[in-house]
Write a protein that holds these residues in place. Structure first.
Motif, PDB file in Angstrom:
ATOM      1  N   SER A  15       0.835  -1.200   0.000  1.00 10.44           N
ATOM      2  CA  SER A  15       0.000   0.000   0.000  1.00 10.44           C
ATOM      3  C   SER A  15       0.864   1.242   0.000  1.00 10.44           C
TER       4      SER A  15
ATOM      5  N   VAL B  61       1.253   3.498   2.179  1.00 17.46           N
ATOM      6  CA  VAL B  61       1.974   3.765   3.420  1.00 17.46           C
ATOM      7  C   VAL B  61       3.115   2.782   3.645  1.00 17.46           C
ATOM      8  N   GLU B  62       3.155   1.710   2.882  1.00 16.88           N
ATOM      9  CA  GLU B  62       4.187   0.688   3.023  1.00 16.88           C
ATOM     10  C   GLU B  62       5.242   0.736   1.928  1.00 16.88           C
TER      11      GLU B  62
ATOM     12  N   ASP C 278      -0.645   0.485  -5.514  1.00 16.57           N
ATOM     13  CA  ASP C 278      -0.638   1.942  -5.615  1.00 16.57           C
ATOM     14  C   ASP C 278       0.353   2.481  -6.656  1.00 16.57           C
TER      15      ASP C 278
END
Length: 252
Positions: A100, A102-103, A155
């Motif tokens: 994602s 944020v990762e 993403d």
């Protein structure tokens, strides 16, 4: 007469997967094929097999792309088709697992965008003038159904492929008057080395196959045949098309 007799074709990412299948199909149809890939040895083996020429190319580096276009010009004197197929999946640091926003590390964004989006743009930038001088040509960009549909964890990859789709539309409008058609294919799951890590487990296999109403993944040749059609004169009035090759995924 074969559809690509006397024509010159460049395929990026041509040493494996959909690129390899496309190189074989173009060569079988009479084209002189430039196999471009950052796996130089693999590109050379395939080029020897199909009677083409090979070059080690990192499409994220503009100087490499310029060398690729110059090879076509100096060796064959023209360029008729560019298949912008080179690409990477999800982050190298995550072993191509979904990640994602944020990762995903910033450097992975840089890598994915540089290869998938910038690489496509640089290919178009330097191929179009040579095509125009030769009277026209066809560009096919290999994006992804993930550039159309929202897939959690994809993403960076989806952003890059969505950019390729938008770029296709702009170039199709800008260059058709000069005889250059630009189209885009959006494959769903395909049986390639890129998807293999996602299908190592039974759970992963079910998840990938479940994305397509067809209940299976595509073969590389099934996707390559669509690219070859769009590059051919059979598609002479097809321009700016974003074509899913996904077994019905986009129809859901």
């Amino acid at each position: 007469m074969k559809r690509f007799e006397g024509k010159v074709v460049i395929v990026t990412g041509g040493a494996s997967g959909q690129g390899e299948a496309a190189c074989r199909l173009f060569a079988a149809e009479g084209a002189s094929v430039v196999v471009a890939d950052w796996n130089g040895e693999g590109a050379a083996r395939l080029a020897d097999e199909i009677g083409g020429v090979a070059l080690r190319v990192d499409v994220s580096q503009e100087v490499d792309v310029i060398a690729m276009i110059r090879l076509a010009e100096t060796r064959f004197g023209r360029l008729d088709v560019l298949f912008n197929n080179a690409g990477v999946g999800h982050s190298e640091s995550a072993r191509f697992k979904m990640a994602s926003i944020v990762e995903t590390p910033g450097e992975d964004w840089d890598n994915i965008l540089a290869i998938n989006l910038k690489g496509c743009a640089m290919g178009c930038k330097h191929a179009i003038p040579l095509m125009v001088r030769g009277g026209g040509g066809a560009i096919v960009n290999n994006a992804s159904i993930m550039g159309i549909a929202g897939v959690p964890g994809a993403d960076a990859y989806s952003a890059a492929k969505g950019g390729m789709i938008s770029l296709t539309r702009v170039l199709a409008v800008e260059w058709i008057e000069k005889g250059v058609r630009v189209n885009c294919i959006c494959p769903g799951p395909v049986a390639t080395g890129m998807t293999a890590p996602m299908m190592e487990t039974e759970e992963g296999r079910r998840e990938v196959i479940g994305l397509s109403p067809a209940g299976r993944v595509a073969t590389s040749e099934e996707v390559a045949k669509v690219a070859v059609f769009l590059a051919s004169d059979d598609a002479s009035f097809v321009n700016g098309v974003i074509l899913p090759v996904d077994g019905g995924w986009a129809a859901r």
